[in-house]
Motif scaffolding. Structure first.
Motif, PDB file in Angstrom:
ATOM      1  N   ALA A 257       0.803  -1.225   0.000  1.00 53.03           N
ATOM      2  CA  ALA A 257       0.000   0.000   0.000  1.00 53.03           C
ATOM      3  C   ALA A 257       0.837   1.275   0.000  1.00 53.03           C
ATOM      4  O   ALA A 257       0.289   2.367  -0.208  1.00 53.03           O
ATOM      5  CB  ALA A 257      -0.927   0.007   1.216  1.00 53.03           C
ATOM      6  N   LEU A 258       2.139   1.179   0.222  1.00 56.19           N
ATOM      7  CA  LEU A 258       2.960   2.378   0.402  1.00 56.19           C
ATOM      8  C   LEU A 258       2.873   3.379  -0.754  1.00 56.19           C
ATOM      9  O   LEU A 258       2.726   4.586  -0.505  1.00 56.19           O
ATOM     10  CB  LEU A 258       4.419   1.974   0.651  1.00 56.19           C
TER      11      LEU A 258
ATOM     12  N   GLY B 177       1.261   6.927   0.048  1.00 53.55           N
ATOM     13  CA  GLY B 177       2.239   8.001  -0.074  1.00 53.55           C
ATOM     14  C   GLY B 177       1.740   9.104  -0.977  1.00 53.55           C
ATOM     15  O   GLY B 177       1.862  10.301  -0.669  1.00 53.55           O
ATOM     16  N   ALA B 178       1.168   8.729  -2.126  1.00 51.68           N
ATOM     17  CA  ALA B 178       0.630   9.723  -3.052  1.00 51.68           C
ATOM     18  C   ALA B 178      -0.584  10.431  -2.463  1.00 51.68           C
ATOM     19  O   ALA B 178      -0.762  11.649  -2.622  1.00 51.68           O
ATOM     20  CB  ALA B 178       0.267   9.042  -4.374  1.00 51.68           C
TER      21      ALA B 178
ATOM     22  N   THR C 218       6.719  11.732   2.249  1.00 51.22           N
ATOM     23  CA  THR C 218       8.094  11.608   1.785  1.00 51.22           C
ATOM     24  C   THR C 218       8.575  10.177   2.024  1.00 51.22           C
ATOM     25  O   THR C 218       7.851   9.358   2.608  1.00 51.22           O
ATOM     26  CB  THR C 218       9.009  12.574   2.541  1.00 51.22           C
ATOM     27  N   VAL C 219       9.790   9.884   1.590  1.00 47.07           N
ATOM     28  CA  VAL C 219      10.375   8.571   1.872  1.00 47.07           C
ATOM     29  C   VAL C 219      10.421   8.323   3.378  1.00 47.07           C
ATOM     30  O   VAL C 219      10.128   7.225   3.857  1.00 47.07           O
ATOM     31  CB  VAL C 219      11.790   8.461   1.257  1.00 47.07           C
ATOM     32  N   ALA C 220      10.767   9.363   4.147  1.00 45.45           N
ATOM     33  CA  ALA C 220      10.813   9.216   5.609  1.00 45.45           C
ATOM     34  C   ALA C 220       9.439   8.853   6.166  1.00 45.45           C
ATOM     35  O   ALA C 220       9.323   8.032   7.081  1.00 45.45           O
ATOM     36  CB  ALA C 220      11.320  10.506   6.254  1.00 45.45           C
ATOM     37  N   GLY C 221       8.386   9.434   5.600  1.00 40.00           N
ATOM     38  CA  GLY C 221       7.040   9.096   6.039  1.00 40.00           C
ATOM     39  C   GLY C 221       6.705   7.643   5.775  1.00 40.00           C
ATOM     40  O   GLY C 221       6.084   6.966   6.607  1.00 40.00           O
TER      41      GLY C 221
ATOM     42  N   GLY D 205      -3.209  12.561   7.366  1.00 37.10           N
ATOM     43  CA  GLY D 205      -1.858  13.051   7.139  1.00 37.10           C
ATOM     44  C   GLY D 205      -0.850  12.004   7.562  1.00 37.10           C
ATOM     45  O   GLY D 205      -1.188  11.035   8.270  1.00 37.10           O
ATOM     46  N   THR D 206       0.402  12.190   7.157  1.00 37.46           N
ATOM     47  CA  THR D 206       1.441  11.212   7.476  1.00 37.46           C
ATOM     48  C   THR D 206       1.664  11.095   8.977  1.00 37.46           C
ATOM     49  O   THR D 206       1.825   9.996   9.512  1.00 37.46           O
ATOM     50  CB  THR D 206       2.758  11.597   6.780  1.00 37.46           C
TER      51      THR D 206
END
Length: 464
Positions: free
Chosen positions: A30-31, A35-36, A41-44, A95-96
Motif C-alpha cells: 500500500a505504500l 504516499g501519493a 516523503t520517503v521518511a514518512g 496526514g502522514t
C-alpha cells in the motif's frame, strides 16, 4: 478439539493472528498509494513501516509476561480491541503524522496480541490435543499469510489503501465474541511471585530497549534530510547508544527476572544465531520494502499484482519449512544456514535486472523463487537452533528475543537502506531515482546475506 469450546478458542486465535499477518504482508504493497494520497516523503513511508515494527520488537516480550501475570485471555482480548481501534485510526488518517502515530499504537496492540494468540492455545487445550491445535493454527495462519497480499492488493485497487486497515474491524468482532464465549482464562501462578514477594515487571528494560532502537532508527531516517552531522541526528544517535548501554546494565542487574536474562549470551551459539537473525531478516525487510514500491512506481504494476508477486515465497515457506527443519535435525544447522542465504542472495541479484515492462514469469518469478527457497532453508533450522542453544527453562524468552531480533533487523534495514542508496524526499515517485535506489538496495541486501552465510559457515555448529 472436538468440543465447541475447542473450536471456538481455535477460531479466535486464528482470526486474531490473521489480522496481524494481513497487515504485516500488505502494508508495504500500500505504500505507493498512501504516499501519493497523503503527500508522504520517503521518511514518512519508512516510519509507516517502522513505527509498527519498533513497538512490536520492543514490547512483545513484555506483552507475553503481562498475559502470564494478569490472565492470558484478558491480555489477548485487550490486544485484539487495541489493535482494531488503532487499525481504524490508521484507516482514517488525514496526514502522514496521524498515520505514523496510529501505526505506533497498532504495534503496541500487536505486542499484546501476538504472544497471546499462541499462549491461549497452549494453556487451554488438553495436552493430548495441544499439538494438533497448534498445528491447525499454524497451518491456517500460514494460509492467511499467503492470501494476505492477494486480498490486500484487491482492496487497494478496488476500494482504497484505507481498507487494509478497516478490514480488521469486522475480523475483530468474532474474535472477541468467540474468546469471551469459549476461551478459558489462565495465568502462570508462579509469574506473580518470586520467593515471598511479588516480582516486578521489567518495564524499565522494555522502555530502554524501545528508546535504543528508536534513537538509532530516527537518526537513520532523518539523516538524508538534515545531514549526518546535524544536531538532531547526532543527538538521537547518542540517546540510542546510551539507552542501549543502560538496557544491558539494567538487564544484567535484574538477573533471571529480567525481560532478557543476560546469562543467555553466555552461550556463544545463541549470540551468533541472533546476530545471524538480524542480518537475514534485515535483507527480507529491505527486499519487501523496496520491491513493492518499485513494481508499482517503475514497472507499472497494480497493487494486486504486486501483492501476488511474493506469494511463491510464502508458499515455499509453508510447504518446505518442515522438510528443512527435518533436514537440519539430521545433518545439523550449519549447512542449511550457509547455503540458504547464498541462494537467497542469488535471487536478489536476479531481481536487480527487473525493468519497466517486465514479465512476471521470466523476470520476477525466478528471483522471488530463489529468494523464497533460500529463506525456506533458513527459517525452521534457525528457530530450532535458537531454542536448542539455551536451557529448556529459557525456551520462551529465547524464542521471544529471537522474534524481536528478526523484527529489529527489518526495522533497521528499512531505516538505513534509503540513506545508503541516496533515496529521500519524494524520490520514490521518480522512476530514475527509484530504479537506482532499488538496484543499490538489492545489492546491499545480497551482500548482507552473503555475510550471514560466511558467519554461519564459520561460527555455527550443531547444538548439544
Amino acid at each position: 478439539m472436538g468440543t465447541p469450546a475447542g473450536r471456538g478458542t481455535l477460531l479466535a486465535a486464528i482470526l486474531a493472528s490473521g489480522m496481524v499477518f494481513l497487515d504485516s504482508t500488505v502494508v508495504n504493497v500500500a505504500l505507493p498509494r498512501l504516499g501519493a494520497d497523503l503527500g508522504a516523503t520517503v521518511a514518512g513511508l519508512q516510519w509507516t513501516v517502522n513505527g509498527y515494527l519498533l513497538m512490536l520488537a520492543a514490547f512483545v516480550l513484555l506483552g507475553g509476561a503481562l498475559g502470564d501475570r494478569f490472565g492470558r485471555r484478558r491480555v489477548f482480548l485487550l490486544g485484539v480491541v487495541w489493535f482494531a481501534v488503532a487499525s481504524a485510526l490508521c484507516g482514517l488518517a488525514q496526514g502522514t503524522g496521524w498515520l505514523v502515530a496510529a501505526r505506533f499504537l497498532q504495534g503496541a496492540g500487536g505486542a499484546l496480541l501476538t504472544p497471546g494468540s499462541l499462549s491461549v492455545l497452549q494453556s487451554s487445550f488438553h495436552p493430548d490435543d495441544r499439538g494438533r491445535a497448534i498445528g491447525t493454527w499454524s497451518g491456517l495462519a500460514g494460509v492467511s499469510t499467503a492470501l494476505g497480499p492477494f486480498v490486500g492488493g484487491w482492496l487497494i485497487d478496488a476500494l482504497s489503501w484505507r481498507w487494509i486497515f478497516f478490514i480488521n474491524l469486522p475480523l475483530a468482532v468474532p474474535v472477541v465474541l468467540a474468546a469471551l464465549r469459549w476461551a478459558p482464562e489462565s495465568r502462570d501462578v508462579d509469574a506473580s511471585r518470586t520467593g515471598s514477594g511479588r516480582r516486578r515487571f521489567d518495564v524499565a528494560g522494555a522502555l530502554l530497549g524501545a528508546l535504543g532502537l528508536g534513537g538509532v532508527t530516527y537518526a537513520l531516517i532523518d539523516a538524508p534530510a538534515r545531514g549526518v552531522t546535524s544536531l538532531p541526528v547526532l543527538a538521537s544517535v547518542l540517546v540510542g547508544v546510551l539507552a542501549a548501554v543502560a538496557f544491558v546494565l539494567v538487564e544484567r542487574r535484574r538477573g533471571d527476572t529480567a525481560m532478557l536474562p543476560t546469562g543467555l549470551f553466555g552461550s556463544r551459539l545463541f549470540s551468533v544465531l541472533n546476530v545471524f537473525t538480524v542480518v537475514v531478516y534485515a535483507a527480507l525487510g529491505g527486499f519487501t520494502f523496496f520491491l513493492s514500491v518499485y513494481l508499482q512506481n517503475v514497472v507499472g504494476w497494480s497493487a494486486m499484482l504486486t501483492g501476488l508477486a511474493t506469494v511463491p515465497m510464502t508458499v515455499l515457506l509453508l510447504v518446505g519449512s518442515s522438510r528443512a527443519g527435518a533436514l537440519s535435525a539430521r545433518i545439523g544447522p550449519r549447512l542449511p544456514l550457509t547455503i540458504g542465504p547464498v541462494v537467497a542472495a542469488l535471487g536478489l541479484l536476479l531481481l536487480r535486472g527487473v525493468s519497466p515492462g517486465a514479465s512476471y514469469w521470466t523476470d520476477v518469478l525466478p528471483g522471488v523463487t530463489l529468494f523464497g527457497l533460500g529463506l525456506t532453508l533458513v527459517v525452521a533450522p534457525l528457530t530450532a537452533s535458537v531454542l536448542a542453544a539455551v536451557a529448556d527453562r529459557f525456551a520462551g524468552v529465547a524464542s521471544g528475543f529471537n522474534n524481536a531480533a528478526s523484527r529489529a533487523g527489518g526495522l533497521l534495514a528499512v531505516a538505513a537502506l534509503p540513506l545508503l542508496v541516496g533515496l529521500s524526499g519524494t524520490g520514490y515517485e521518480q522512476a530514475a531515482a527509484l530504479t537506482d535506489a532499488f538496484r543499490g538496495a538489492m545489492l546491499w541486501c545480497a551482500g548482507g546475506l552473503l555475510a550471514g552465510a560466511a558467519m554461519a559457515g564459520l561460527l555455527i555448529h550443531r547444538p548439544r
